[in-house]
Write a protein that holds these residues in place. Structure first.
Motif, mmCIF file in Angstrom:
data_model
loop_
_atom_site.group_PDB
_atom_site.id
_atom_site.type_symbol
_atom_site.label_atom_id
_atom_site.label_comp_id
_atom_site.label_asym_id
_atom_site.label_seq_id
_atom_site.Cartn_x
_atom_site.Cartn_y
_atom_site.Cartn_z
ATOM 1 N N LEU A 222 1.623 0.019 3.061
ATOM 2 C CA LEU A 222 2.776 0.911 2.912
ATOM 3 C C LEU A 222 3.826 0.611 3.970
ATOM 4 C CD1 LEU A 222 4.039 3.287 1.413
ATOM 5 C CD2 LEU A 222 2.830 4.825 2.982
ATOM 6 N N ALA A 223 3.379 0.279 5.180
ATOM 7 C CA ALA A 223 4.335 -0.094 6.230
ATOM 8 C C ALA A 223 5.114 -1.340 5.831
ATOM 9 C CB ALA A 223 3.584 -0.331 7.550
ATOM 10 N N GLU A 224 4.440 -2.267 5.209
ATOM 11 C CA GLU A 224 5.074 -3.513 4.767
ATOM 12 C C GLU A 224 6.078 -3.253 3.643
ATOM 13 O OE1 GLU A 224 3.090 -7.463 2.845
ATOM 14 O OE2 GLU A 224 2.421 -6.896 4.846
ATOM 15 N N ILE A 225 5.688 -2.418 2.689
ATOM 16 C CA ILE A 225 6.598 -2.036 1.603
ATOM 17 C C ILE A 225 7.852 -1.376 2.167
ATOM 18 C CG2 ILE A 225 6.878 -0.438 -0.331
ATOM 19 C CD1 ILE A 225 3.883 -0.864 -0.934
ATOM 20 N N SER A 226 7.655 -0.445 3.099
ATOM 21 C CA SER A 226 8.783 0.277 3.693
ATOM 22 C C SER A 226 9.690 -0.659 4.475
ATOM 23 C CB SER A 226 8.264 1.393 4.606
ATOM 24 O OG SER A 226 7.434 2.294 3.905
ATOM 25 N N ARG A 227 9.096 -1.604 5.173
ATOM 26 C CA ARG A 227 9.871 -2.530 6.000
ATOM 27 C C ARG A 227 10.842 -3.341 5.144
ATOM 28 N NH1 ARG A 227 5.823 -5.656 8.000
ATOM 29 N NH2 ARG A 227 5.240 -3.921 9.362
#
Length: 338
Positions: A222-227
């Motif tokens: 999810l952090a990667e998607i948000s980034r």
């Protein structure tokens, strides 16, 4: 905010298109557009989609149609649910019959190969007369559960307040609650990119990596998607919503998730070609999305380690256990970007 409901046209007789048409038609006026007169007659006779949802009978309120002109004439909201590789083809077939007052929503999650366009961008090109009323429908919607009448939620995204109002009036039912979000970019990215994480989560399940590992993988995913989303201009809260975290949780957890299945079977030693053949005619969008997301990340200078390892597994034949090890042995860093 919602406007009074009118006719809804669902384009796509796969599992999700059929499921959406079924749940909406329990309360609303809905037409499901079939590919051919033969397909229409077959489903009309059995009142089922024997190919994808054979155990669910169509509600009496679900109309079946094969004539595009008639189907569009009786609707105000059109939801296109087709594989991303065929979205433009389907849009071109509908284009002559779409009116300026239609709300046209994409129900597909992914990018157009080569162009890297999101589905609403494809529709924007093909439906010039309906451009102010284009949007996306996304969220944690497993087709089997929706068709069975289990409660579900979704989000409609559009930059047009009118389109959002029409869509909320047209799609909300006692079993299918729809929210509005003006962040089209974020909603589409969340829906598309979560499929990459689902493949990796399935691989972890196949390796019996455990629940701690899965929780960590999903969180970092999810952090990667948000980034990437924020780098492209999306709003951060969108990724904590239904099209982000909600869709991600459903897809990584469900045994009916095609993308999760891909990862699990890869971990069991199956080839990607054999896995895709076993899913046909349905597709796991995360495979193609991995290629598109990697290209976007490189273009915009965004670090996406899970996507990179997914690419190497899917397209370069890297061993899954080795990919997991490479993720674990990355240099230590702060959890959040600084």
């Amino acid at each position: 905010m919602p406007q009074a409901a009118d006719g809804v046209l669902v384009v796509g007789t796969g599992s999700w298109g059929t499921a959406l048409a079924i749940t909406l038609s329990r309360s609303l006026s809905v037409t499901l557009l079939c590919r051919t007169p033969t397909e229409r007659d077959t489903m009309q006779e059995s009142r089922r989609n024997e190919r994808f949802l054979p155990n669910v009978e169509f509600p009496a309120g679900l109309e079946l149609e094969h004539d595009i002109e008639r189907a569009c004439a009786s609707s105000t909201t059109v939801v296109l649910i087709a594989p991303t590789s065929r979205m433009r083809e389907n849009a071109r077939l509908l284009s002559p019959h779409v009116r300026a007052d239609h709300v046209v929503l994409s129900g597909a999650k992914g990018f157009e190969g080569g162009s890297l366009l999101r589905m609403t961008e494809v529709l924007d090109q093909e439906f010039s007369q309906a451009r102010p009323r284009i949007g996306a429908l996304s969220g944690p919607n497993l087709a089997g559960e929706v068709a069975a009448g289990k409660p579900a939620t979704a989000v409609v995204a559009s930059s047009s307040p009118t389109a959002l109002a029409v869509a909320l009036g047209a799609l909300n039912t006692p079993l299918f609650r729809v929210y509005a979000n003006p962040d089209v970019l974020g909603v589409e990215l969340g829906g598309a990119l979560k499929n990459i994480i689902a493949i990796g989560a399935g691989a972890g399940d196949g390796l019996d990596a455990g629940e701690n590992a899965k929780a960590a993988f999903v969180t970092r995913g999810l952090a990667e998607i948000s980034r990437l989303g924020v780098a492209l201009g999306a709003q951060p809260p969108t990724f904590a919503g239904l099209a982000g975290l909600g869709d991600l949780l459903a897809t990584v957890s469900s045994t009916s998730s095609r993308n999760r299945f891909v990862g699990e079977q890869l971990a069991h030693g199956q080839s990607i070609a054999d896995i895709q053949a076993s899913l046909a005619p349905q597709v796991a969008e995360g495979i193609a999305t991995t290629l598109s997301a990697r290209a976007l990340a490189r273009t915009h200078g965004v670090e996406m380690p899970i996507t990179e390892q997914s690419y190497r597994v899917l397209y370069e034949g890297k061993n899954i256990a080795a990919a997991l090890a490479d993720l674990m042995y990355r240099d230590p860093r702060y959890e959040t970007d600084r």
